[in-house]
Enzyme design. Sequence first.
Site, PDB file in Angstrom:
ATOM      1  N   SER A 171       8.468   3.520   8.817  1.00 59.15           N
ATOM      2  CA  SER A 171       8.761   2.327   9.554  1.00 59.15           C
ATOM      3  C   SER A 171       9.996   1.758   9.142  1.00 59.15           C
ATOM      4  O   SER A 171      10.423   0.709   9.639  1.00 59.15           O
ATOM      5  CB  SER A 171       7.624   1.328   9.199  1.00 59.15           C
ATOM      6  OG  SER A 171       6.514   1.754  10.215  1.00 59.15           O
ATOM      7  N   LYS A 230      10.542  -8.460   6.196  1.00 58.04           N
ATOM      8  CA  LYS A 230       9.769  -8.293   6.898  1.00 58.04           C
ATOM      9  C   LYS A 230       8.348  -9.088   6.779  1.00 58.04           C
ATOM     10  O   LYS A 230       7.847  -9.322   5.715  1.00 58.04           O
ATOM     11  CB  LYS A 230       9.300  -6.621   6.662  1.00 58.04           C
ATOM     12  CG  LYS A 230       8.192  -6.126   7.997  1.00 58.04           C
ATOM     13  CD  LYS A 230       8.204  -4.772   7.598  1.00 58.04           C
ATOM     14  CE  LYS A 230       7.135  -4.022   8.542  1.00 58.04           C
ATOM     15  NZ  LYS A 230       7.066  -2.519   8.326  1.00 58.04           N
ATOM     16  N   SER A 278       7.749   0.289  12.378  1.00 59.78           N
ATOM     17  CA  SER A 278       7.311  -0.983  12.548  1.00 59.78           C
ATOM     18  C   SER A 278       8.528  -2.019  12.069  1.00 59.78           C
ATOM     19  O   SER A 278       8.192  -3.159  12.720  1.00 59.78           O
ATOM     20  CB  SER A 278       5.921  -1.013  11.732  1.00 59.78           C
ATOM     21  OG  SER A 278       6.026  -0.925  10.451  1.00 59.78           O
TER      22      SER A 278
HETATM   23  N1  GLN Z   1       4.779   4.721  13.187  1.00 61.39           N
HETATM   24  C1  GLN Z   1       3.740   4.985  11.990  1.00 61.39           C
HETATM   25  C2  GLN Z   1       2.504   4.212  12.197  1.00 61.39           C
HETATM   26  O1  GLN Z   1       2.344   3.760  13.200  1.00 61.39           O
HETATM   27  C3  GLN Z   1       4.351   4.565  10.707  1.00 61.39           C
HETATM   28  C4  GLN Z   1       4.283   3.088  10.418  1.00 61.39           C
HETATM   29  C5  GLN Z   1       4.855   2.538   9.239  1.00 61.39           C
HETATM   30  O2  GLN Z   1       5.426   3.346   8.658  1.00 61.39           O
HETATM   31  N2  GLN Z   1       4.230   1.408   8.687  1.00 61.39           N
HETATM   32  O3  GLN Z   1       1.477   4.552  11.377  1.00 61.39           O
END
Ligand code: GLN
Length: 482
Positions: free
Chosen positions: A188, A89, A164
């Site tokens: 994410s 990532k 994400s």
């Molecule tokens: N969707 C969550 C957020 O926007 C989780 C993001 C993540 O785990 N990096 O914060």
Amino acid sequence: MLLCFIEYPIWMNISQLKYRDLRNLLDQGQLTCVDIVTYYLSQIEAHNSKLNAFLEVYAEEALEKAVLVDQKLQSGTAGELAGLVIGIKDLLCYENHRSYAGSKILDTFKSTFSATAVQRLLDQDAIVIGRQNCDEFGMGSTNENSAYGPVLNFKNTAHVAGGSSGGSAVAVQANMCHISLGTDTGGSIRMPAAFCGVAGLKPTYGRVSRWGLIAYASSFDTIGPMARQVDDLALVLKYISGADGQDSTVVSPNEFKKKKPTSGKRIAYIKEMAEHPSLQLDIKKAFFERLEQMKLKGYEVVGVDFPFVEALLPTYYVLTTAEASSNLSRFDGVKFGHRTEVPTKDLLDMYKKTRDEAFGEEVKRRIMLGTFVLSADYYDAYYTKAQKVRRLIKEFTQSLLQEYDFLVSPTTSSTAYRLGEKTLDPLQMYLGDLFTVQANVAGLPAISIPMGVDAQSLPMGFQIMADVFQEEAILNLATELV
Ligand code: GLN
């Protein structure tokens, strides 16, 4: 090389095999690392320009490394993960490679060191094939917040990948790498895994070093693997776990085993979640069917109350935005990455213009929200209160996990949204994280594994959470269920 695929159909299955089986073929000389890398590069070539999962592909480098690892295999000196093709990532640092965090603000940034998790896989002769798209700084649930465009779901390209770690999920889903390393601050890893029909593990906070992970919310951030096979998640976890002296929150592996083994048969689900009005009916049905199957296999399955369901998202979003506003203050046009080219009056003006032009809308929203909850007048009302509620959520969740071995739920309340479906309403978008944030707020391990598909053939996910450092138990249960 492609001709070889036609002659040896087993090569077509490279991505479907567990690494352990691939390794047997490598050891027996039936396959080479060059074959494996060539196979994944051909998949990237075929799909990536449409799906946008990889922001950068290290084709030449990966092939060169494959040649070296093949030599090591022949001489019997290869590492434990020889020829394991991984994608990383864009939030993880890899020495002498770019890491943009899905943001324009880091669009000239090259890392001088590798994240511990990445380095440990490299040390075992894994091969990094490329850098994967993600929501900017990990802030998002659909991968539509990347400055480099959204990632499309390979199952149906009108739908999002989830976020994400969307690029990481789709890379596995479309057979463009064997394993991805993602990050999970509020879901994410698990959410895109569910949307794409692959498996993803968020380890216990404190199991995997965050060194080299570009921080979003430091007390929530975790690094974990995504793969087709649960077995491969276990394998990668084994190598990336453990203290490294760079992250004081990581504990030594001896701690992992402290909890006494239990029957592993007592399963709870939170009634308020399983009955939540936002839950898509196909998902609810598949979830309860799975619970019935588990009962038939001898599991005790009990619905329990959890008084903090409504508090989960507010607690998560107050605390993570607060931490983000502090973490992201380092991006100012001086130390890292992008600097505005517009003429500026003074230093402050340069900071402002740089940040204004290079941060995306969602990141700005969160910096402002986080700065607000940390401001002197509101600190106690929001930040301190959220910390207290975090403690209550953690204690209550852990008390449930004293009584039950696992807490299960659907991973997400719906299957992958259509592109653009949620982008206009941030609150609707945040609601999608309802089932995943609990594990991060409480620092617990959780996995998402496939749970079939809905009426539109879109994948659904089943989530298993357990007490701290109970990854092995989670992985065992997951293996039984998939
Ligand atoms: N969707 C969550 C957020 O926007 C989780 C993001 C993540 O785990 N990096 O914060």
